[in-house]
Enzyme design. Structure first.
Site, PDB file in Angstrom:
ATOM      1  N   TYR A 150      -1.378 -76.533 -27.039  1.00 22.94           N
ATOM      2  CA  TYR A 150      -2.058 -77.824 -27.018  1.00 22.94           C
ATOM      3  C   TYR A 150      -1.208 -78.753 -26.164  1.00 22.94           C
ATOM      4  CZ  TYR A 150      -4.550 -81.843 -29.223  1.00 22.94           C
ATOM      5  OH  TYR A 150      -5.306 -82.965 -29.478  1.00 22.94           O
ATOM      6  N   LYS A 196      -5.473 -75.683 -24.785  1.00 25.34           N
ATOM      7  CA  LYS A 196      -6.314 -76.867 -24.916  1.00 25.34           C
ATOM      8  C   LYS A 196      -5.604 -77.978 -24.174  1.00 25.34           C
ATOM      9  CE  LYS A 196      -8.140 -80.599 -27.425  1.00 25.34           C
ATOM     10  NZ  LYS A 196      -7.828 -81.664 -28.380  1.00 25.34           N
TER      11      LYS A 196
END
Length: 311
Positions: A138, A166
């Site tokens: 992330y 992500k």
């Protein structure tokens, strides 16, 4: 379920409905999950920024994962954030959410302490070695104050440490480097690259991204599902129009007065106000110490919904 490689499509970062006394509202949470699943989303991500993971206790985090995992019963891949400051604490969260039913974990770089890229790489290797499920990186420098360099991400992908990324960095050039590398670099396969931007989904998919994790998809999941399907069909003119409609709707995150609240209070408060106005959740409360929206600010959110045809 078997985790897809790569993960694709619309994967909303699910809001965490709370009761007025700031406990997890299980009934509203399952209703929100139904709202998303019925719209045709491709997966769910709990315990991210839009889930207010940073504000939840460990017991609340586990309850969220258990509730969603039990409710969807393996119909969709379930990602869960394992977000904390240092490697040992992240590994504890990984084990907890995996035991609660998560199919993959989403992990940031360490934060609070200053870390070198070599230490960030070591962090992900240690987490992956301890994780019974795939690990997705992330990239959110606004929260953890370090950027995941594209070469580092691709190295870890080639090693099999990471199953995806992500990207909420706002760095479209760096995002493109990861997308291109994931496609062309030897040894990288099954690596999913997802944008966290509400505003650039069509652009990210045009670059070759696999999907999107937009917080606004809580409010309008049908819109993001339509957008991704139009992009996949190559109907870029209609996709652009849908993206522009969603960009206009995203203006609701600025409903809160910046003179009395931070951006998180405004954005998450607006998402929850919108879900409450749409009848999806029972209470729009956000976690402490965030400042709640005023009645006038909630009315402003409603005008955005009406303009988008959602009320």
């Amino acid at each position: 379920m078997t985790f897809p490689a790569p993960l694709t499509g619309v994967v909303p970062p699910v809001c965490t409905p709370l009761t007025p006394d700031r406990e997890v509202d299980v009934r509203s949470l399952t209703r929100l999950v139904d709202h998303l699943v019925e719209a045709g989303v491709d997966g769910l991500f709990v315990l991210g920024s839009s889930s207010e993971a940073a504000y939840l206790t460990d017991a609340q985090r586990r309850l969220v994962v258990e509730t969603v995992a039990g409710h969807i019963g393996g119909r969709l891949p379930l990602l869960a954030g394992a977000i904390d400051m240092t490697t040992p604490r992240v590994i504890d969260h990984v084990r907890s959410v995996a035991a609660a039913g998560a199919d993959a974990v989403v992990v940031t770089a360490p934060f609070y302490t200053r870390t070198h890229p070599a230490e960030i790489a070591r962090h992900f290797r240690l987490v992956a070695a301890a994780s019974p499920v795939p690990v997705i990186a992330y990239d959110i420098p606004s929260a953890v104050h370090s950027k995941l360099p594209a070469p580092l991400v691709l190295d870890l992908a080639a090693e099999g440490v990471l199953a995806g990324l992500k990207d909420s960095s706002g760095d479209l050039a760096g995002f493109r480097e990861v997308v291109t590398g994931a496609r062309e670099r030897p040894g990288v396969s099954g690596f999913g690259v997802l944008t966290g931007s509400e505003l650039l989904v069509d652009s990210a998919l045009a670059l070759g991204a696999d999907g999107a994790v937009p917080g606004l998809a809580n409010v309008d999941p049908h819109g993001y599902v339509r957008l991704v399907r139009l992009c996949r069909a190559g109907d870029w003119q209609r996709a652009r129009a849908e993206q522009e409609r969603l960009c206009a709707l995203f203006g609701l995150v600025e409903a809160g007065d910046p003179g009395r609240m931070g951006g998180s209070s405004s954005a998450l408060g607006a998402f929850k106000a919108a879900l409450h106005l749409r009848g999806v959740i029972d209470c729009p409360a956000t976690a402490e110490p965030q400042v709640p929206l005023s009645p006038e600010e909630v009315e402003r959110v409603g005008k955005y919904l009406a303009s988008a045809g959602l009320l």
